[in-house]
Design a protein around this motif. Structure first.
Motif, PDB file in Angstrom:
ATOM      1  N   GLU A  59       0.856  -1.177   0.000  1.00 11.53           N
ATOM      2  CA  GLU A  59       0.000   0.000   0.000  1.00 11.53           C
ATOM      3  C   GLU A  59       0.898   1.234   0.000  1.00 11.53           C
ATOM      4  O   GLU A  59       1.756   1.383   0.864  1.00 11.53           O
ATOM      5  CB  GLU A  59      -0.919   0.028   1.227  1.00 11.53           C
ATOM      6  CG  GLU A  59      -2.003  -1.043   1.218  1.00 11.53           C
ATOM      7  CD  GLU A  59      -3.029  -0.811   0.104  1.00 11.53           C
ATOM      8  OE1 GLU A  59      -3.223   0.354  -0.305  1.00 11.53           O
ATOM      9  OE2 GLU A  59      -3.639  -1.802  -0.356  1.00 11.53           O
ATOM     10  N   LEU A  60       0.704   2.109  -0.994  1.00 10.66           N
ATOM     11  CA  LEU A  60       1.481   3.333  -1.100  1.00 10.66           C
ATOM     12  C   LEU A  60       0.557   4.476  -1.495  1.00 10.66           C
ATOM     13  O   LEU A  60      -0.389   4.272  -2.257  1.00 10.66           O
ATOM     14  CB  LEU A  60       2.572   3.204  -2.172  1.00 10.66           C
ATOM     15  CG  LEU A  60       3.788   2.329  -1.887  1.00 10.66           C
ATOM     16  CD1 LEU A  60       4.675   2.255  -3.132  1.00 10.66           C
ATOM     17  CD2 LEU A  60       4.584   2.858  -0.709  1.00 10.66           C
ATOM     18  N   PRO A  61       0.841   5.694  -1.040  1.00  7.72           N
ATOM     19  CA  PRO A  61       0.094   6.842  -1.561  1.00  7.72           C
ATOM     20  C   PRO A  61       0.446   7.054  -3.028  1.00  7.72           C
ATOM     21  O   PRO A  61       1.527   6.648  -3.488  1.00  7.72           O
ATOM     22  CB  PRO A  61       0.579   8.004  -0.685  1.00  7.72           C
ATOM     23  CG  PRO A  61       1.918   7.577  -0.183  1.00  7.72           C
ATOM     24  CD  PRO A  61       1.840   6.083  -0.034  1.00  7.72           C
ATOM     25  N   PRO A  62      -0.446   7.669  -3.801  1.00  8.66           N
ATOM     26  CA  PRO A  62      -0.207   7.795  -5.240  1.00  8.66           C
ATOM     27  C   PRO A  62       1.151   8.369  -5.649  1.00  8.66           C
ATOM     28  O   PRO A  62       1.770   7.839  -6.585  1.00  8.66           O
ATOM     29  CB  PRO A  62      -1.379   8.667  -5.714  1.00  8.66           C
ATOM     30  CG  PRO A  62      -2.479   8.337  -4.771  1.00  8.66           C
ATOM     31  CD  PRO A  62      -1.798   8.161  -3.437  1.00  8.66           C
ATOM     32  N   HIS A 121       4.025   8.073  -4.253  1.00  4.36           N
ATOM     33  CA  HIS A 121       5.040   7.040  -4.055  1.00  4.36           C
ATOM     34  C   HIS A 121       4.815   5.847  -4.978  1.00  4.36           C
ATOM     35  O   HIS A 121       5.787   5.182  -5.376  1.00  4.36           O
ATOM     36  CB  HIS A 121       5.059   6.602  -2.588  1.00  4.36           C
ATOM     37  CG  HIS A 121       5.549   7.673  -1.665  1.00  4.36           C
ATOM     38  ND1 HIS A 121       5.443   7.569  -0.286  1.00  4.36           N
ATOM     39  CD2 HIS A 121       6.145   8.868  -1.912  1.00  4.36           C
ATOM     40  CE1 HIS A 121       5.950   8.663   0.265  1.00  4.36           C
ATOM     41  NE2 HIS A 121       6.380   9.457  -0.698  1.00  4.36           N
ATOM     42  N   ARG A 147      -4.970   1.559 -10.279  1.00  5.27           N
ATOM     43  CA  ARG A 147      -4.315   2.387  -9.262  1.00  5.27           C
ATOM     44  C   ARG A 147      -2.957   2.870  -9.755  1.00  5.27           C
ATOM     45  O   ARG A 147      -2.584   4.030  -9.534  1.00  5.27           O
ATOM     46  CB  ARG A 147      -4.157   1.591  -7.968  1.00  5.27           C
ATOM     47  CG  ARG A 147      -5.474   1.319  -7.243  1.00  5.27           C
ATOM     48  CD  ARG A 147      -5.257   0.402  -6.057  1.00  5.27           C
ATOM     49  NE  ARG A 147      -4.355   0.997  -5.072  1.00  5.27           N
ATOM     50  CZ  ARG A 147      -3.803   0.315  -4.066  1.00  5.27           C
ATOM     51  NH1 ARG A 147      -4.050  -0.986  -3.926  1.00  5.27           N
ATOM     52  NH2 ARG A 147      -3.015   0.921  -3.209  1.00  5.27           N
ATOM     53  N   ALA A 153      -2.018   6.833 -10.508  1.00  4.51           N
ATOM     54  CA  ALA A 153      -0.863   7.425  -9.827  1.00  4.51           C
ATOM     55  C   ALA A 153       0.095   8.059 -10.827  1.00  4.51           C
ATOM     56  O   ALA A 153       0.591   9.170 -10.624  1.00  4.51           O
ATOM     57  CB  ALA A 153      -0.144   6.364  -9.001  1.00  4.51           C
TER      58      ALA A 153
END
Length: 336
Positions: free
Chosen positions: A80-83, A85, A229, A233
């Motif tokens: 799980e990473l923020p967009p 990253h 996703r 991103a």
């Protein structure tokens, strides 16, 4: 005296290189000075081959063009990473401060440090950043190397999945096996070969048609899927994928809905939002013709973009002044 080591037997030159058509001329003063051969594959939304120049079914190493697909595999492993990253995990970054800060944050979020990176030490990719790095007296490092975002993502994926992060570059590591399976899934064909990339990670070969097919599937994926996703991103943070002065960043920023990634040895892959894909390989590996040929293919497909001026900006210089240009040719002779 010991005998010199035998050289490996020469393998046949793949058709994608040996028989590729000339798709770019280097023109100086109105005279063609050099020529670049290239192969291109364009796939339809259903994944079928729509058009090709050269050998579309011949395996090539996509090099860093594989990275968005590899980022899909990281998500499939539970990462799980923020967009921003996630885009950086798909990147060959320029080594700007925001890239390096992002890599550090990715590692810290997984309970890791720069010492855990196993990619090849290097200087920043961007010439301005490289000059500043050297002026500051800094040595080559894994953090500065353009693949550190991918390596930080791979390490974080290992943490998420409970896999050993110290052996993440082994081709038999569970993460690398998942990356192989993910590329095969999205390309619609098995991986043809595996070797070692410049950064030390395994690099997996597929055909140009398979690479185009994979990018079309990522670009057209539903937002909630792992592919979607990654696509969102990259579209939202193209500066993380490339850098302030990179043509791939300009392409994504200036072309609605695309997902794109450049690669070493002159590879380019693009996914269009309608599910079409494009993949090209310049046979000699030189980068100067790569964006020019891609721009010509995109124009031929009727893709609207604000990035054409950047992609086609390939002057030939004489005494520091433009005296010619790299220009695309031969695209009227593709096969459907």
């Amino acid at each position: 005296m010991s005998e010199p080591a035998a050289r490996p037997a020469a393998l046949p030159t793949p058709p994608a290189l040996a028989d590729a058509p000339v798709l770019a001329h280097v023109v100086r003063g109105g005279v063609v000075e050099s020529a670049h051969r290239a192969s291109v594959a364009v796939t339809a939304p259903d994944g079928s081959l729509e058009q090709a120049w050269g050998a579309a079914d011949d395996p090539v190493f996509p090099r860093s063009s594989n990275k968005p697909v590899q980022a899909v595999a990281m998500l499939r492993a539970g990462l799980e990473l923020p967009p921003p990253h996630l885009a950086l995990a798909s990147a060959s970054h320029s080594g700007e401060a925001f890239h390096l800060d992002g890599v550090r944050a990715m590692l810290e979020g997984a309970g890791l440090t720069e010492a855990d990176l196993q990619n090849t030490p290097d200087l920043p990719y961007d010439p301005q950043e490289r000059d500043a790095w050297l002026a500051a007296g800094r040595a080559a490092s894994p953090l500065a190397q353009n693949c550190s975002g991918k390596h930080a993502g791979m390490l974080a994926a290992c943490r998420a999945a409970g896999w050993d992060p110290t052996t993440y570059l082994d081709p038999q590591h569970p993460l690398q096996r998942l990356m192989d399976a993910t590329l095969a899934d999205l390309a619609g064909e098995p991986v043809a070969a595996t070797a070692v990339d410049g950064c030390g990670a395994p690099v997996m070969a597929v055909s140009l048609a398979g690479l185009a097919r994979a990018f079309g599937r990522v670009a057209a994926a539903d937002p909630g899927t792992d592919e979607g996703r990654v696509a969102e991103a990259v579209r939202a943070h193209p500066e993380m994928l490339g850098g302030t002065r990179r043509d791939v960043t300009a392409l994504i920023r200036g072309t609605a809905g695309v997902v794109a990634k450049d690669g070493a040895e002159s590879v380019y892959a693009v996914g269009l939002p309608d599910g079409r894909g494009i993949a090209l390989k310049v046979a000699d590996g030189g980068q100067r013709a790569r964006p020019v040929i891609l721009a010509a293919v995109l124009r031929r497909l009727g893709v609207a973009s604000d990035a054409y001026a950047r992609l086609e900006d390939a002057p030939v210089l004489g005494h520091g002044a433009p005296v010619g240009a790299v220009v695309a040719v031969g695209l009227d002779a593709g096969r459907a």
